[in-house]
Scaffold this active site. Structure first.
Site, PDB file in Angstrom:
ATOM      1  N   ASP A   9       0.888  -1.171   0.000  1.00 40.36           N
ATOM      2  CA  ASP A   9       0.000   0.000   0.000  1.00 40.36           C
ATOM      3  C   ASP A   9       0.923   1.218   0.000  1.00 40.36           C
ATOM      4  O   ASP A   9       1.704   1.414   0.930  1.00 40.36           O
ATOM      5  CB  ASP A   9      -0.859  -0.048   1.284  1.00 40.36           C
ATOM      6  CG  ASP A   9      -1.682   1.217   1.445  1.00 40.36           C
ATOM      7  OD1 ASP A   9      -2.599   1.215   2.266  1.00 40.36           O
ATOM      8  OD2 ASP A   9      -1.409   2.219   0.728  1.00 40.36           O
ATOM      9  N   ASP A  33      -5.674   7.942  -4.974  1.00 36.41           N
ATOM     10  CA  ASP A  33      -5.857   9.370  -4.644  1.00 36.41           C
ATOM     11  C   ASP A  33      -6.567   9.486  -3.290  1.00 36.41           C
ATOM     12  O   ASP A  33      -6.129  10.179  -2.367  1.00 36.41           O
ATOM     13  CB  ASP A  33      -6.689  10.005  -5.760  1.00 36.41           C
ATOM     14  CG  ASP A  33      -6.649  11.529  -5.735  1.00 36.41           C
ATOM     15  OD1 ASP A  33      -7.383  12.140  -6.523  1.00 36.41           O
ATOM     16  OD2 ASP A  33      -5.888  12.084  -4.916  1.00 36.41           O
TER      17      ASP A  33
HETATM   18  N1  APR Z   1      -1.373   1.740  -2.961  1.00 31.78           N
HETATM   19  C1  APR Z   1      -0.855   1.451  -4.170  1.00 31.78           C
HETATM   20  N2  APR Z   1      -1.589   1.350  -5.290  1.00 31.78           N
HETATM   21  C2  APR Z   1      -2.918   1.539  -5.184  1.00 31.78           C
HETATM   22  C3  APR Z   1      -3.535   1.857  -3.944  1.00 31.78           C
HETATM   23  C4  APR Z   1      -2.699   1.952  -2.808  1.00 31.78           C
HETATM   24  N3  APR Z   1      -3.180   2.252  -1.607  1.00 31.78           N
HETATM   25  N4  APR Z   1      -4.875   1.992  -4.176  1.00 31.78           N
HETATM   26  C5  APR Z   1      -5.077   1.756  -5.487  1.00 31.78           C
HETATM   27  N5  APR Z   1      -3.911   1.490  -6.088  1.00 31.78           N
HETATM   28  C6  APR Z   1      -3.652   1.162  -7.483  1.00 31.78           C
HETATM   29  C7  APR Z   1      -4.803   0.609  -8.249  1.00 31.78           C
HETATM   30  O1  APR Z   1      -4.929  -0.808  -8.023  1.00 31.78           O
HETATM   31  C8  APR Z   1      -4.333   0.887  -9.668  1.00 31.78           C
HETATM   32  O2  APR Z   1      -3.486  -0.154 -10.103  1.00 31.78           O
HETATM   33  O3  APR Z   1      -3.335   2.363  -8.143  1.00 31.78           O
HETATM   34  C9  APR Z   1      -3.518   2.182  -9.526  1.00 31.78           C
HETATM   35  C10 APR Z   1      -4.205   3.409 -10.123  1.00 31.78           C
HETATM   36  O4  APR Z   1      -5.606   3.305  -9.925  1.00 31.78           O
HETATM   37  P1  APR Z   1      -6.511   4.587  -9.499  1.00 31.78           P
HETATM   38  O5  APR Z   1      -6.201   4.970  -8.120  1.00 31.78           O
HETATM   39  O6  APR Z   1      -7.903   4.252  -9.847  1.00 31.78           O
HETATM   40  O7  APR Z   1      -5.978   5.781 -10.444  1.00 31.78           O
HETATM   41  P2  APR Z   1      -6.235   6.038 -11.990  1.00 31.78           P
HETATM   42  O8  APR Z   1      -6.584   4.811 -12.726  1.00 31.78           O
HETATM   43  O9  APR Z   1      -5.057   6.814 -12.433  1.00 31.78           O
HETATM   44  O10 APR Z   1      -7.534   6.960 -11.997  1.00 31.78           O
HETATM   45  C11 APR Z   1      -7.418   8.251 -11.436  1.00 31.78           C
HETATM   46  O11 APR Z   1      -9.242   7.828  -9.991  1.00 31.78           O
HETATM   47  O12 APR Z   1      -9.042   7.933  -7.733  1.00 31.78           O
HETATM   48  C12 APR Z   1      -9.462   8.633  -8.827  1.00 31.78           C
HETATM   49  O13 APR Z   1      -9.145  10.920  -8.209  1.00 31.78           O
HETATM   50  C13 APR Z   1      -8.639   9.857  -9.015  1.00 31.78           C
HETATM   51  O14 APR Z   1     -10.036  10.704 -10.729  1.00 31.78           O
HETATM   52  C14 APR Z   1      -8.801  10.083 -10.471  1.00 31.78           C
HETATM   53  C15 APR Z   1      -8.801   8.685 -11.042  1.00 31.78           C
END
Ligand code: APR
Length: 349
Positions: A9, A33
């Site tokens: 994480d 995020d």
């Molecule tokens: N630690 C590491 N990786 C993570 C975590 C975490 N705590 N939580 C999620 N992920 C991974 C997800 O599994 C994915 O592989 O981060 C990667 C990116 O996924 P998202 O967070 O959905 O980001 P993204 O696809 O770039 O979409 C961005 O999603 O959260 C919203 O505000 C953000 O609108 C934006 C969009």
């Protein structure tokens, strides 16, 4: 290892900077995020509100607040739209701009999630390839420890055929060093020779097939075809791992830095190996150099032997490495995909 692919994480990582896969408002959201804002506390949002948003492919930096890291680098990845509207270039820019900011802020270590591979729908295997290519390209020019953080196993999607091929290869090679089932014993040795349940035998199917095995309690001798001249072997007999590695680098016409960077080994470790003729590397490091030098199986076994190691058929990691070398595939990214899919530790980590 300058690039480490880890399962974790990202909010837990105590590195200089973590990268947030944000949206254009920089005011938080779901996924990573949301996790970062939740762990950092409201001060992060207060600072983000002063940034005036961020364009796709760009990056901005803030403090880490209650997170264990010093900085958070917010970057906005592209939404996947089929791959024909410049998504790859924008995603590459996210990594490039984030690494530029990390460099400008003297970060020694930075952690990335797999940007755009969640809500934004970028196919995970393609997103991973862009990430690995951009980060390794940066690391050819700069010294930094970069973590690529996989949050869930689906982040690595290995092709069905490759997965089936490797499974078959493992089944064929894998020697179970635990009790061999009575049925297997009968199959392999015929009715006459059956080990008692209490005996532990390391039995190799290959050696049965070659008829070269003399298996007794826990011992099996495998005939190994030696394809190099005896003279070569004797000449290199007393060579250390360090000497053998440097010789191989010269023979392959590579420079030291080309080799250790391709092996994803950091400069400090390489200079230790280079300066200490009796240096003993870890098995993973020795294998990483064999892959970087694109050694064949025999050359790989020789190099490993210099470090006191052997490729073992009772170790799935070793069998997967043997699969890729046997098939002439030295792509560390694909090897790591396979190792990850089979729950093995990764090369370069
Ligand atoms: N630690 C590491 N990786 C993570 C975590 C975490 N705590 N939580 C999620 N992920 C991974 C997800 O599994 C994915 O592989 O981060 C990667 C990116 O996924 P998202 O967070 O959905 O980001 P993204 O696809 O770039 O979409 C961005 O999603 O959260 C919203 O505000 C953000 O609108 C934006 C969009």
């Amino acid at each position: 290892m300058p690039l480490q692919i880890i399962r974790n994480d990202i909010t837990k990582l105590n590195c200089d900077a973590i990268v947030n896969a944000a949206n254009a408002t920089l005011l938080g959201g779901g996924g990573v995020d949301g996790a970062i804002h939740k762990a950092a506390g409201k001060e992060l949002l207060q600072e983000c509100m002063k940034l005036g948003g961020c364009k796709t492919g760009q990056a901005k930096i803030t403090g880490g607040y209650r997170l264990p890291c010093r900085y958070v680098i917010h970057t906005v990845g592209p939404k996947w739209n089929g791959g024909q509207t410049g998504e790859r270039e924008l995603l590459e820019s996210c990594y490039r701009e984030s690494l530029r900011l990390a460099l400008e802020h003297d970060c020694q270590s930075v952690a990335f999630p797999l940007i755009s591979s969640g809500v934004y729908g970028y196919p995970k295997d393609r997103a991973l390839k862009v990430a690995v290519d951009c980060i390794t390209g940066f690391l050819f020019e700069h010294d930094m420890l970069v973590y690529l953080v996989m949050f869930d196993k689906s982040s690595f999607q290995i092709g069905e055929k490759l997965f089936a091929d490797i499974t078959a290869f493992i089944d064929d090679k894998y020697v179970d060093t635990h009790f061999v089932s009575r049925r297997t014993q009968r199959d392999e040795w015929g009715e006459s020779t059956v080990f008692g349940e209490s005996e532990q035998a390391t039995l190799s199917r290959e050696s049965f097939r070659e008829g070269a095995a003399t298996a007794s309690k826990g011992i099996s001798f495998q005939k190994r075809t030696v394809s190099r001249s005896l003279e070569d072997l004797l000449k290199q007999e007393d060579e250390s791992f360090s000497q053998a590695l440097l010789r191989k680098i010269d023979e392959k016409g590579m420079t030291d830095s080309e080799c250790y960077k391709k092996a994803n080994v950091d400069r400090k470790l390489f200079s230790k190996i280079r300066s200490d003729v009796h240096y003993h590397p870890s098995k993973t490091t020795a294998i990483a150099f064999a892959i970087a030098l694109e050694l064949n199986l025999d050359e790989t076994k020789d190099l490993l032997l210099k470090a006191g190691f052997a490729l073992s058929h009772s170790n799935k990691f070793d069998i997967i490495i043997e699969y890729f070398i046997t098939n002439g595939n030295y792509n560390v990214f694909e090897i790591n995909e396979a190792l990850f899919a089979f729950d093995q530790s990764l090369l370069g980590v």
